[in-house]
Scaffold this active site. Structure first.
Site, short mmCIF file in Angstrom:
data_model
loop_
_atom_site.label_atom_id
_atom_site.label_comp_id
_atom_site.label_asym_id
_atom_site.label_seq_id
_atom_site.Cartn_x
_atom_site.Cartn_y
_atom_site.Cartn_z
N ASN A 279 0.82 -1.21 0.00
CA ASN A 279 0.00 0.00 0.00
C ASN A 279 0.85 1.25 0.00
O ASN A 279 1.96 1.23 0.53
CB ASN A 279 -0.82 0.04 1.29
CG ASN A 279 -2.18 -0.54 1.08
OD1 ASN A 279 -2.92 -0.09 0.20
ND2 ASN A 279 -2.52 -1.53 1.87
N CYS A 280 0.29 2.33 -0.52
CA CYS A 280 0.95 3.63 -0.43
C CYS A 280 1.29 3.91 1.03
O CYS A 280 0.45 3.67 1.88
CB CYS A 280 0.02 4.72 -0.96
SG CYS A 280 0.56 6.38 -0.53
N PRO A 281 2.45 4.35 1.42
CA PRO A 281 3.55 4.83 0.58
C PRO A 281 4.68 3.83 0.36
O PRO A 281 5.74 4.22 -0.08
CB PRO A 281 4.07 6.01 1.39
CG PRO A 281 3.94 5.55 2.81
CD PRO A 281 2.72 4.64 2.85
#
Lengths: 76, 202
Positions: free
Chosen positions: A14-16
């Site tokens: 997932n981001c980041p």
């Protein structure tokens, strides 16, 4: 087309995290070398555009391939 | 063109009113009739824009998702050590919540109602922070910089503590903590967390 010097599998992250890992991988490359990143987070498309804008590296391509997103980034 | 703009405005006002009602009463506590009544229009107008209450609810969530927090700045800025990045990420998240606390209420409501769409939406939002913690602590652990035994649990605990602060400030408005500014609370949380993972012990 420049050859890919290194590949980074950021699928499932997932981001980041894809950005964090790409940043680390790019720091090990020489200028002009290309990093290919494969990610599954749909937000990564926008994230890598901003990443390249802010770091000055070139986003050579950004394509969707079978549910995954593949980015080729050339180190400045 | 003018007509299209009007439709867009109508849609935006439906979303804004629906968000406030969903935040106050939860998905099941609000009917389409009530949303329409609050807007001063007939339910038929609402159905022109949204197929169902569920579709409206999903659109409220995805509208927020489009404004998703961006952590690129937090990752690229200096200094790049774990604690500095975590502080910047937390600041971005807290600012985003402060700007729209209704989503905090929706999160709480959806946890009780068990709405799958909402639950996975809010989970994704928190995962940026918990996954970052887990990933970074695993790295620091293998480099013997910290003594934390479970990076995964550390992420969950951080989420719990941060969420409690946000609930206290924006939902319960607990008088016991009224005098402590939000920023002080966050700074204190990070300090305690860093000590707990044993960052300074090796």
């Amino acid at each position: 087309m420049s050859e890919v010097a290194q590949e980074l599998d950021a699928r499932g992250l997932n981001c980041p995290l894809p950005i964090l890992r790409a940043k680390k991988s790019i720091s090990n490359l020489a200028s002009g070398e290309v990093l290919r990143i494969t990610a599954t987070d749909p937000g990564s498309v926008k994230d890598f555009e901003s990443f390249c804008k802010q770091t000055g590296n070139a986003l050579l391509s950004s394509i969707e391939d079978n549910g995954a997103f593949v980015f080729d980034i050339q180190k400045s | 063109m003018a007509k299209r703009l009007k439709a867009a405005e109508r849609k935006a006002s439906i979303l804004a009113v629906a968000k406030v009602l969903f935040a106050d009463k939860g998905y099941h506590g609000v009917s389409v009739d009530e949303i329409a009544k609050r807007l001063g229009v007939s339910p038929a107008i609402l159905y022109q824009h949204f197929l169902s209450k569920e579709a409206l609810y999903e659109e409220v969530l995805s509208e927020n998702s489009a404004k998703r927090e961006s952590y690129i700045e937090a990752i690229l800025s200096e200094p790049t050590d774990f604690v500095s990045v975590l502080k910047r990420m937390t600041k971005i998240y807290v600012e985003s919540i402060s700007g729209d606390p209704d989503f905090l209420r929706m999160e709480l409501m959806s946890a009780l109602e068990g709405s799958q769409t909402a639950t996975s939406f809010f989970e994704r939002r928190w995962r940026s922070i918990t996954d970052y913690i887990e990933y970074s602590l695993n790295e620091l652990k293998s480099d013997h910089v910290i003594i934390c035994s479970s990076p995964k649990m550390a992420g969950l605990m951080y989420q719990g503590m941060l969420r409690e602060i946000l609930y206290t400030k924006y939902i319960t408005e607990d008088y016991r903590y009224k005098d402590i500014p939000l920023k002080t609370m966050i700074d204190e949380l990070v300090k305690m967390f860093v000590r707990a993972i044993g960052k300074d012990t090796k």
